[in-house]
Design an enzyme around this catalytic site. Structure first.
Site, mmCIF file in Angstrom:
data_model
loop_
_atom_site.group_PDB
_atom_site.id
_atom_site.type_symbol
_atom_site.label_atom_id
_atom_site.label_comp_id
_atom_site.label_asym_id
_atom_site.label_seq_id
_atom_site.Cartn_x
_atom_site.Cartn_y
_atom_site.Cartn_z
ATOM 1 N N THR A 126 0.826 -1.208 0.000
ATOM 2 C CA THR A 126 0.000 0.000 0.000
ATOM 3 C C THR A 126 0.861 1.259 0.000
ATOM 4 O O THR A 126 1.902 1.323 0.643
ATOM 5 C CB THR A 126 -0.921 0.007 1.227
ATOM 6 O OG1 THR A 126 -1.710 -1.175 1.220
ATOM 7 C CG2 THR A 126 -1.837 1.216 1.222
ATOM 8 N N GLU A 127 0.396 2.277 -0.730
ATOM 9 C CA GLU A 127 1.091 3.559 -0.807
ATOM 10 C C GLU A 127 0.129 4.695 -0.460
ATOM 11 O O GLU A 127 -1.085 4.486 -0.410
ATOM 12 C CB GLU A 127 1.656 3.765 -2.224
ATOM 13 C CG GLU A 127 2.681 2.723 -2.618
ATOM 14 C CD GLU A 127 3.203 2.894 -4.036
ATOM 15 O OE1 GLU A 127 4.096 2.135 -4.423
ATOM 16 O OE2 GLU A 127 2.695 3.788 -4.758
ATOM 17 N N ASN A 129 -1.073 7.008 -2.186
ATOM 18 C CA ASN A 129 -2.077 7.223 -3.228
ATOM 19 C C ASN A 129 -2.627 5.930 -3.820
ATOM 20 O O ASN A 129 -3.400 5.968 -4.773
ATOM 21 C CB ASN A 129 -1.480 8.069 -4.370
ATOM 22 C CG ASN A 129 -1.099 9.462 -3.918
ATOM 23 O OD1 ASN A 129 -1.799 10.078 -3.115
ATOM 24 N ND2 ASN A 129 0.028 9.950 -4.414
ATOM 25 N N SER A 132 -6.645 -0.123 -2.860
ATOM 26 C CA SER A 132 -7.260 -1.281 -3.513
ATOM 27 C C SER A 132 -6.785 -1.462 -4.953
ATOM 28 O O SER A 132 -6.738 -2.588 -5.459
ATOM 29 C CB SER A 132 -8.790 -1.140 -3.494
ATOM 30 O OG SER A 132 -9.268 -1.139 -2.160
ATOM 31 N N ARG A 267 -24.205 -12.232 35.442
ATOM 32 C CA ARG A 267 -24.791 -10.940 35.774
ATOM 33 C C ARG A 267 -26.271 -11.109 36.118
ATOM 34 O O ARG A 267 -27.041 -11.687 35.338
ATOM 35 C CB ARG A 267 -24.642 -9.999 34.579
ATOM 36 C CG ARG A 267 -25.333 -8.639 34.716
ATOM 37 C CD ARG A 267 -24.674 -7.774 35.757
ATOM 38 N NE ARG A 267 -25.153 -6.391 35.659
ATOM 39 C CZ ARG A 267 -24.910 -5.460 36.558
ATOM 40 N NH1 ARG A 267 -24.180 -5.746 37.629
ATOM 41 N NH2 ARG A 267 -25.367 -4.227 36.395
ATOM 42 N N GLY A 338 -23.605 -3.883 28.663
ATOM 43 C CA GLY A 338 -24.059 -2.568 29.083
ATOM 44 C C GLY A 338 -22.895 -1.615 29.300
ATOM 45 O O GLY A 338 -21.915 -1.611 28.554
ATOM 46 N N GLU A 362 -6.417 -6.752 3.580
ATOM 47 C CA GLU A 362 -6.463 -7.911 2.674
ATOM 48 C C GLU A 362 -7.679 -7.867 1.745
ATOM 49 O O GLU A 362 -8.249 -8.903 1.402
ATOM 50 C CB GLU A 362 -6.423 -9.222 3.459
ATOM 51 C CG GLU A 362 -5.125 -9.460 4.193
ATOM 52 C CD GLU A 362 -3.913 -9.425 3.290
ATOM 53 O OE1 GLU A 362 -4.023 -9.851 2.115
ATOM 54 O OE2 GLU A 362 -2.858 -8.944 3.743
ATOM 55 N N GLU A 366 -15.958 -4.208 0.026
ATOM 56 C CA GLU A 366 -16.438 -3.813 -1.305
ATOM 57 C C GLU A 366 -15.661 -4.540 -2.401
ATOM 58 O O GLU A 366 -16.253 -5.017 -3.390
ATOM 59 C CB GLU A 366 -16.304 -2.287 -1.468
ATOM 60 C CG GLU A 366 -17.243 -1.470 -0.586
ATOM 61 C CD GLU A 366 -16.878 -1.507 0.893
ATOM 62 O OE1 GLU A 366 -17.788 -1.392 1.737
ATOM 63 O OE2 GLU A 366 -15.666 -1.664 1.215
#
Length: 378
Positions: A126-127, A129, A132, A267, A338, A362, A366
């Site tokens: 990844t860079e 700019n 994906s 609880r 809660g 990864e 989308e």
């Protein structure tokens, strides 16, 4: 059709669970707070043979076995997703390009020590700019005698600060997208390479960094695979990696579910355990069902991958379903707690933060939908 794990896989899962609960779980909250990675976990994992699951015995591995790797990843992610992520990288993108595309000399110098836990690897893709749209990377590698000169930046490098070597995707030819990318192995102590850590919402124990390359010289013998074929080399490995992220999501979801189930039994409100109220029961039933469904998708895809079958669609389905499932599960688990779930003394808020990344790295949700649709012929 058999939905049972083999006896060997059952034994392996128990061993992985023992390692995770002993070596990782007690450190989760502490290193999340410190925002540091406990490298001793990688060393211990290497000593016990947990870093060679995808690789053959000749390099110190125990595999290849995608199902076993998924079982391991599920257990370490259940113990702590941040620390578990470092082990995932070491078992996948931090080492697999060396095994798949490196020379025998590179395997002996880098893969074997990495499997032992002596070296840590990372992957730079990844860079600033480029996310994906992997084929559009801008970082350049210019040929210069017996070397290549690298210039550019990489973001979101998992295991980046503690890595001893980096697998770097760079462009060796301008004007070409898929055809102009090449993979290199770069020693992280190389002149011209600088690193800095990044602050994150979740998986805070995981070491994630930004890399800057300024006239960083890499010997030609450190080229991984074929010149200009880096994109295709990468695409050949994402199928398994997406299955693994699905397993990590299942592990984290099980941690949240187990914590919520225990709390629902202990609880008491209005004179009885809150688990006796139908509203809580319905949430727990939905969580259990979703985890089971995601697990089935993950292990079917792992089974197909081990059989050598094409499972691009199934891998994307497993990753997409599990990553979205874990976010729904941790939301409900926190709600069951809660106000206590919102407090940092309880692990729910950490699970909540850790889950969000599963839909992003990864391949985003989308992108997974795009891949699934394409595999359907659309």
């Amino acid at each position: 059709m058999d939905f049972e794990f083999s006896e060997e896989h059952k034994i392996f899962q128990r061993t992985a669970a023992q390692f995770a609960q002993k070596e990782i779980a007690p450190l989760g909250a502490e290193y999340d707070e410190k925002e540091e990675y406990p490298r001793q976990v990688i060393i211990k994992a290497g000593e016990l043979g947990f870093l060679g699951i995808p690789y053959p015995e000749q390099y110190g591995g125990t595999g290849p076995d995608t199902i076993a790797l998924c079982l391991f990843v599920e257990e370490v992610s259940k113990a702590d997703a941040g620390i578990g992520s470092g082990l995932v990288v070491q078992n996948t993108v931090g080492t697999s390009p060396v095994f798949n595309f490196g020379s025998e000399d590179m395997k002996q110098r880098y893969l074997v020590p990495a499997i032992k836990g002596e070296f840590v690897g990372c992957f730079c893709l990844t860079e600033p700019n480029v996310g994906s749209d992997v084929s559009s990377i801008e970082m350049m590698a210019k040929e210069d005698g017996d070397s290549y000169i690298l210039n550019g930046s990489k973001l979101f490098v998992s295991n980046g600060l503690m890595a001893d070597y980096a697998i770097v995707a760079a462009r060796t030819e301008k004007g070409k997208k898929h055809e102009g990318m090449t993979l290199f192995l770069v020693d992280t102590q190389s002149p011209g390479l600088t690193r800095k850590g990044l602050k994150k919402l979740g998986i805070r124990a995981q070491d994630i960094a930004e890399f800057s390359f300024e006239d960083c010289r890499v010997p030609k013998e450190n080229l991984l695979g074929e010149l200009g074929k880096g994109f295709y080399h990468l695409m050949s490995t994402v199928q398994k990696t997406r299955i693994i992220v699905g397993a990590a999501s299942v592990g984290l979801a099980k941690a949240a579910f187990d914590t919520a189930l225990r709390y629902a039994k202990e609880r008491r409100q209005f004179g009885q355990p809150i688990g006796k109220f139908q509203g809580i029961q319905f949430m727990m039933a939905d969580m259990a069902m979703e985890i089971e469904l995601a697990s089935l998708l993950v292990y079917k895809a792992a089974w197909m991958n081990d059989r050598g079958e094409k499972c691009i669609k199934e891998a994307s389905m497993a990753k997409l379903n599990a990553s979205e499932m874990v976010n729904r599960v941790v939301y409900k688990a926190l709600q069951i707690h809660g106000g206590y779930g919102y407090m940092r003394e309880y692990p729910l808020e950490r699970y909540f933060r850790d889950a969000r990344i599963m839909e992003i790295f990864e391949g985003t949700s989308e992108i997974q939908r795009v891949i699934i649709a394409r595999e359907l012929g659309l």
